[in-house]
Scaffold this motif. Structure first.
Motif, PDB file in Angstrom:
ATOM      1  N   HIS A  36       0.871  -1.175   0.000  1.00 18.94           N
ATOM      2  CA  HIS A  36       0.000   0.000   0.000  1.00 18.94           C
ATOM      3  C   HIS A  36       0.911   1.229   0.000  1.00 18.94           C
ATOM      4  N   ILE A  37       1.422   1.544  -1.177  1.00 20.85           N
ATOM      5  CA  ILE A  37       2.412   2.617  -1.306  1.00 20.85           C
ATOM      6  C   ILE A  37       1.814   3.970  -0.927  1.00 20.85           C
ATOM      7  N   GLY A  38       0.556   4.195  -1.316  1.00 23.52           N
ATOM      8  CA  GLY A  38      -0.080   5.470  -0.984  1.00 23.52           C
ATOM      9  C   GLY A  38      -0.142   5.692   0.517  1.00 23.52           C
ATOM     10  N   GLU A  39      -0.527   4.655   1.271  1.00 26.23           N
ATOM     11  CA  GLU A  39      -0.588   4.766   2.731  1.00 26.23           C
ATOM     12  C   GLU A  39       0.808   4.917   3.321  1.00 26.23           C
ATOM     13  N   ALA A  40       1.773   4.226   2.725  1.00 28.04           N
ATOM     14  CA  ALA A  40       3.159   4.342   3.189  1.00 28.04           C
ATOM     15  C   ALA A  40       3.640   5.789   3.069  1.00 28.04           C
ATOM     16  N   LYS A  41       3.328   6.429   1.958  1.00 30.12           N
ATOM     17  CA  LYS A  41       3.762   7.816   1.758  1.00 30.12           C
ATOM     18  C   LYS A  41       3.070   8.762   2.725  1.00 30.12           C
ATOM     19  N   ARG A  42       1.807   8.488   3.039  1.00 27.97           N
ATOM     20  CA  ARG A  42       1.091   9.329   4.002  1.00 27.97           C
ATOM     21  C   ARG A  42       1.745   9.239   5.377  1.00 27.97           C
ATOM     22  N   TRP A  43       2.030   8.023   5.817  1.00 34.85           N
ATOM     23  CA  TRP A  43       2.667   7.845   7.130  1.00 34.85           C
ATOM     24  C   TRP A  43       4.055   8.496   7.154  1.00 34.85           C
ATOM     25  N   HIS A  44       4.789   8.344   6.059  1.00 33.53           N
ATOM     26  CA  HIS A  44       6.136   8.914   6.031  1.00 33.53           C
ATOM     27  C   HIS A  44       6.078  10.444   6.003  1.00 33.53           C
ATOM     28  N   ARG A  45       5.069  10.971   5.321  1.00 37.69           N
ATOM     29  CA  ARG A  45       4.936  12.429   5.272  1.00 37.69           C
ATOM     30  C   ARG A  45       4.675  12.989   6.670  1.00 37.69           C
ATOM     31  N   ALA A  95       5.447   3.089   7.969  1.00 36.39           N
ATOM     32  CA  ALA A  95       5.352   3.402   6.537  1.00 36.39           C
ATOM     33  C   ALA A  95       6.095   2.359   5.714  1.00 36.39           C
ATOM     34  N   ALA A  96       7.270   1.948   6.215  1.00 29.82           N
ATOM     35  CA  ALA A  96       8.038   0.914   5.519  1.00 29.82           C
ATOM     36  C   ALA A  96       7.260  -0.394   5.454  1.00 29.82           C
ATOM     37  N   TRP A  97       6.518  -0.694   6.514  1.00 30.35           N
ATOM     38  CA  TRP A  97       5.711  -1.918   6.514  1.00 30.35           C
ATOM     39  C   TRP A  97       4.586  -1.828   5.486  1.00 30.35           C
ATOM     40  N   PHE A  98       3.940  -0.658   5.377  1.00 33.09           N
ATOM     41  CA  PHE A  98       2.884  -0.506   4.372  1.00 33.09           C
ATOM     42  C   PHE A  98       3.439  -0.725   2.971  1.00 33.09           C
ATOM     43  N   ALA A  99       4.659  -0.273   2.757  1.00 36.02           N
ATOM     44  CA  ALA A  99       5.278  -0.467   1.443  1.00 36.02           C
ATOM     45  C   ALA A  99       5.697  -1.913   1.225  1.00 36.02           C
ATOM     46  N   LYS A 100       6.047  -2.598   2.308  1.00 35.38           N
ATOM     47  CA  LYS A 100       6.502  -3.996   2.201  1.00 35.38           C
ATOM     48  C   LYS A 100       5.320  -4.953   2.205  1.00 35.38           C
ATOM     49  N   ASN A 101       4.438  -4.825   3.197  1.00 39.11           N
ATOM     50  CA  ASN A 101       3.259  -5.677   3.317  1.00 39.11           C
ATOM     51  C   ASN A 101       2.298  -5.029   4.312  1.00 39.11           C
ATOM     52  N   ALA A 102       1.263  -4.384   3.795  1.00 40.13           N
ATOM     53  CA  ALA A 102       0.324  -3.638   4.650  1.00 40.13           C
ATOM     54  C   ALA A 102      -0.359  -4.530   5.673  1.00 40.13           C
ATOM     55  N   ASN A 103      -0.510  -5.822   5.359  1.00 37.49           N
ATOM     56  CA  ASN A 103      -1.180  -6.725   6.292  1.00 37.49           C
ATOM     57  C   ASN A 103      -0.362  -6.993   7.549  1.00 37.49           C
ATOM     58  N   LYS A 104       0.897  -6.621   7.540  1.00 41.13           N
ATOM     59  CA  LYS A 104       1.738  -6.851   8.721  1.00 41.13           C
ATOM     60  C   LYS A 104       2.135  -5.550   9.417  1.00 41.13           C
ATOM     61  N   ALA A 105       1.521  -4.452   9.016  1.00 42.05           N
ATOM     62  CA  ALA A 105       1.818  -3.173   9.674  1.00 42.05           C
ATOM     63  C   ALA A 105       1.305  -3.221  11.108  1.00 42.05           C
ATOM     64  N   ARG A 106       2.212  -3.085  12.067  1.00 36.22           N
ATOM     65  CA  ARG A 106       1.849  -3.207  13.486  1.00 36.22           C
ATOM     66  C   ARG A 106       1.397  -1.845  14.013  1.00 36.22           C
ATOM     67  N   LEU A 107       0.159  -1.512  13.750  1.00 30.30           N
ATOM     68  CA  LEU A 107      -0.318  -0.165  14.058  1.00 30.30           C
ATOM     69  C   LEU A 107      -0.463   0.073  15.557  1.00 30.30           C
ATOM     70  N   ARG A 108      -0.657  -0.980  16.336  1.00 29.81           N
ATOM     71  CA  ARG A 108      -0.854  -0.794  17.776  1.00 29.81           C
ATOM     72  C   ARG A 108       0.428  -1.033  18.581  1.00 29.81           C
ATOM     73  N   ASP A 109       1.514  -1.308  17.896  1.00 32.43           N
ATOM     74  CA  ASP A 109       2.794  -1.532  18.572  1.00 32.43           C
ATOM     75  C   ASP A 109       3.577  -0.227  18.586  1.00 32.43           C
ATOM     76  N   HIS A 110       4.157   0.120  19.740  1.00 32.45           N
ATOM     77  CA  HIS A 110       4.926   1.367  19.854  1.00 32.45           C
ATOM     78  C   HIS A 110       6.408   1.107  20.100  1.00 32.45           C
ATOM     79  N   SER A 111       6.787  -0.161  20.181  1.00 34.12           N
ATOM     80  CA  SER A 111       8.203  -0.493  20.376  1.00 34.12           C
ATOM     81  C   SER A 111       8.932  -0.386  19.038  1.00 34.12           C
ATOM     82  N   LEU A 112       9.909   0.489  18.960  1.00 35.34           N
ATOM     83  CA  LEU A 112      10.620   0.715  17.697  1.00 35.34           C
ATOM     84  C   LEU A 112      11.333  -0.548  17.228  1.00 35.34           C
TER      85      LEU A 112
END
Length: 731
Positions: free
Chosen positions: A596-605, A644-661
């Motif tokens: 999901h490149i569009g979402e990745a760019k939004r998060w990175h922005r 954002a990198a996860w959205f670009a790699k695989n949006a299904n594995k983006a850990r949105l609720r995880d805050h550990s870097l």
């Protein structure tokens, strides 16, 4: 004159009821045996106190008892209650026992009814002539908790009637009508889901273990069969009425909240029919609906009890109530039971597979060709199987979809104004989206009919073309009232719906509608009248769109339609064969790679903006002790960049609720990112430590005092590296 039968040899003060029952005086001690031979009892019996009641009855006949005499009756009954358990055969040679009615008149016990349900009694008031026992509470006999239990220990010939064994509540379904209800549909799907069925089987198996019994596969099969065939329906017109001696008691109708009815599920000739259950409920759908349905006497607990054949004990039933509360979080059921130390148990692998993945999972690109493009209100049965377009698709980029569940339709006068409240996997949060952003998946069929797509959920091969011209014209007129994104979304769907390659059996028909769409678009752009008369020549030739602002969009969608149509026809047989298995099994989407490149760019922005805000704080950090905010903003910037990198790699594995870097960076397969994320995490610690004084346990410092300029500058340096690295991954 005192009779010998009114004397008991061994009687204490509590048991004595003068002037009806006396203790043998001490002076007559040498003559105890003589008194017993003449008819006195050595110790008090139930029959002694029934004689007291008979004596009082003889004195007062049909007259109400005065207060002092009523106290004697109370004492006699209280002693009967205490003695009845001690005697093997209470009331020997007693033909009838007299007890008081609500008028304080002694009558034969057999002629009275004991009220053990106030609600039923209220419903009966004035409807039927029923003679009631005065009641233990009214007699101030405090040792009785259950008004019916003491009489159940009396001989049958002496027992009064018990209200709930004489009066039966029946369900009237004469005027019941079913109603569409998304809550009912969700509860039904919840009960049939693998986590719930597995959880209930675990509880039953654990109950067997506690009871020292053996758990067999046949029990598992029965429970699975019944739970997966459960129906839950919202109804109106559901009432109960009372029945006495087989006859309906008029005037006792009452609205019912729940009712469970048995149904016979018919199988094939080679299989046995089996019993199933349907829960009908009549409640307003709201926040308390699930809780009310769980606790209702004919609710979910009772439904599961029937499906499990009453195999759960009290403790397991409490646990069952807890897991039934997890309607929106069924994945937590297994963990909940683990914490309760309920033994694990896995359902058969072939069964334990859902058809659709959880809401919020991104749709694989291969399914895009199987999304229906027509725009029409969704039916209730379609609510749990839709795709949501999560961002506006550009002319040169493919749209991105995710699986979603519809919760509620927000009706409007025009179709395009309809919105839906949708679950996309965000905990306790729904989003509201327009109808044109929601898609149906094409139903899987044994044979694909190469016909036109559906119009208002109907096959339109036989619909005159002028009706479809009018339909798309009206839809475009309504679309032009929307904002630019709305116009674009509706247009894209209309172009795709009427793409000639998607309607190969009616290519000319679809091509004319496609051309007509472009004609109307150009007129709307130029503020021209679009209500021209439709003729046989309408749509025959494609209009010149060279001056239209939508020319590139139309051409891009046409090319995309060609690609999707080819994919559809190449894979339609495989698609129809796939349900829980196969290349087109939806549940596999959780493990699929979806970028999901569009979402990745939004998060990175946003990450870049957070980083800039961190830099702006450095210059004032020493003065206002805000270096903790510099580090906090660096942490959030790095977190968003990694996601954002996860959205670009695989949006299904983006850990949105995880805050550990470090946790987020792990799996991106980039050693530099993992190293930098770990280093930044050591500086910032848990993100709450930079905000709240109580997050740093054991320290006297507050967050503003824990971070200095050196830490802040180092955090900024590392964050810059993370942003640059993730930007390269996204591009």
């Amino acid at each position: 004159m005192l009779l010998v039968r009114q004397v008991v040899v061994n009687l204490n003060e509590v048991e004595e009821i003068r002037p009806f029952l006396y203790k043998l005086p001490n002076c007559f001690g040498p003559y105890e045996e003589l008194f017993q031979k003449l008819g006195s009892h050595k110790t008090p019996l139930c029959s002694d106190y029934s004689s007291v009641l008979a004596e009082i009855k003889q004195q007062y006949k049909e007259e109400p008892l005065p207060y002092n005499t009523l106290l004697c009756v109370q004492k006699a009954l209280e002693n009967i209650i205490k003695l009845v358990d001690k005697e093997k055969e209470p009331f020997q040679n007693v033909a009838q026992v007299f007890i008081p009615d609500r008028s304080n008149v002694l009558v034969p016990s057999k002629s009275l009814t004991v009220s053990n349900n106030n609600e039923i009694e209220k419903r009966l008031e004035g409807k039927i002539d029923m003679h009631f026992f005065i009641g233990f509470k009214e007699l101030k006999i405090d040792c009785v908790r259950d008004p019916a239990l003491p009489f159940e220990k009396w001989p049958k010939l002496l027992q009064p009637d018990i209200l709930t064994t004489e009066i039966f509540e029946e369900i009237s379904t004469d005027n019941v009508t079913e109603e569409d209800c998304v809550v009912a549909q969700r509860i039904e799907c919840f009960l049939c889901s693998a986590p719930v069925v597995e959880g209930i089987v675990r509880l039953v198996k654990h109950q067997f273990k506690c009871d020292g019994s053996s758990f067999h596969n046949s029990i598992e099969n029965t429970i699975m069969q019944r739970l997966t065939s459960v129906k839950v329906t919202k109804v109106s017109g559901l009432k109960t009425y009372l029945k006495y001696k087989g006859q309906k008691i008029e005037g006792t109708e009452l609205n019912a909240s729940c009712f469970i009815k048995s149904v016979i599920n018919k199988q094939t000739e080679d299989e046995l029919n089996y019993k199933g259950y349907e829960l009908c409920f009549q409640k307003e759908s709201g926040e308390q609906t699930l809780t009310d349905l769980i606790n209702d006497k004919q609710g979910l607990l009772t439904l599961v009890d029937l499906c499990t054949e009453s195999r759960l004990g009290k403790r397991m039933t409490i646990y069952l109530s807890q897991i039934l509360q997890l309607l929106e979080n069924s994945s937590e059921i297994s963990r909940k039971l683990d914490n309760l130390q309920i033994d694990a148990y896995d359902l058969p692998a072939s069964w334990n597979v859902p058809i659709f993945p959880p809401p919020g999972t991104y749709v694989e690109k291969k399914f895009h060709a199987f999304l229906e493009q027509s725009i029409s209100p969704f039916k209730m049965y379609e609510y749990m199987y839709v795709a949501l377009e999560v961002e506006d698709s550009g002319d040169l980029t493919d749209p991105v979809y995710m699986y979603a569940d519809i919760w509620k339709e927000n009706k409007r006068a025009h179709v395009l104004d309809i919105t839906y409240d949708v679950n996309v996997g965000r905990k306790n949060e729904l989003i509201t989206v327009s109808i044109y952003r929601l898609y149906r998946f094409k139903p899987k069929e044994q044979e694909i009919v190469q016909d036109l797509v559906k119009y208002d959920i109907e096959r339109i091969g036989s619909i005159p073309i002028d009706k479809n011209f009018l339909h798309v014209r009206q839809m475009l007129k309504d679309a032009w009232k929307l904002d630019e994104a709305g116009q674009k979304g509706v247009l894209h769907r209309l172009w795709m719906q009427w793409h000639p390659d998607r309607n190969t059996s009616h290519r000319e028909y679809a091509g004319r509608v496609f051309n007509y769409i472009n004609e109307i678009v150009m007129k709307l752009e130029n503020n021209e009248i679009i209500d021209d008369e439709i003729s046989n020549d309408t749509g025959r030739m494609p209009p010149d769109m060279s001056r239209s602002t939508f020319r590139l969009s139309s051409e891009a969608i046409y090319r995309r339609g060609c690609t999707l149509a080819a994919h559809f026809y190449d894979n339609k047989e495989d698609y129809n064969r796939s349900t829980r298995t196969g290349n087109f099994a939806h549940h596999r989407a959780e493990k699929a790679i979806v970028q999901h490149i569009g979402e990745a760019k939004r998060w990175h922005r946003q990450a870049v903006h957070d980083y800039k805000a961190a830099i702006s704080n450095i210059s004032t950090g020493a003065d206002d002790l805000s270096f903790n905010w510099v580090c906090y903003k660096c942490h959030k910037a790095a977190e968003k960049a990694l996601k954002a990198a996860w959205f670009a790699k695989n949006a299904n594995k983006a850990r949105l609720r995880d805050h550990s870097l470090a946790n987020i960076a792990n799996g991106l397969n980039d050693g530099l990112l993992l190293t930098k994320a770990t280093s930044l995490g050591r500086i910032t610690g848990d993100y709450s430590c930079m905000q709240y004084p109580d997050a740093a346990l054991g320290r006297q410092q507050i967050p503003s005092e824990m971070f200095d300029c050196e830490k802040a500058e180092k955090a900024v340096e590392i964050t810059k590296c993370i942003l640059d690295t993730t930007a390269e991954l996204i591009d």
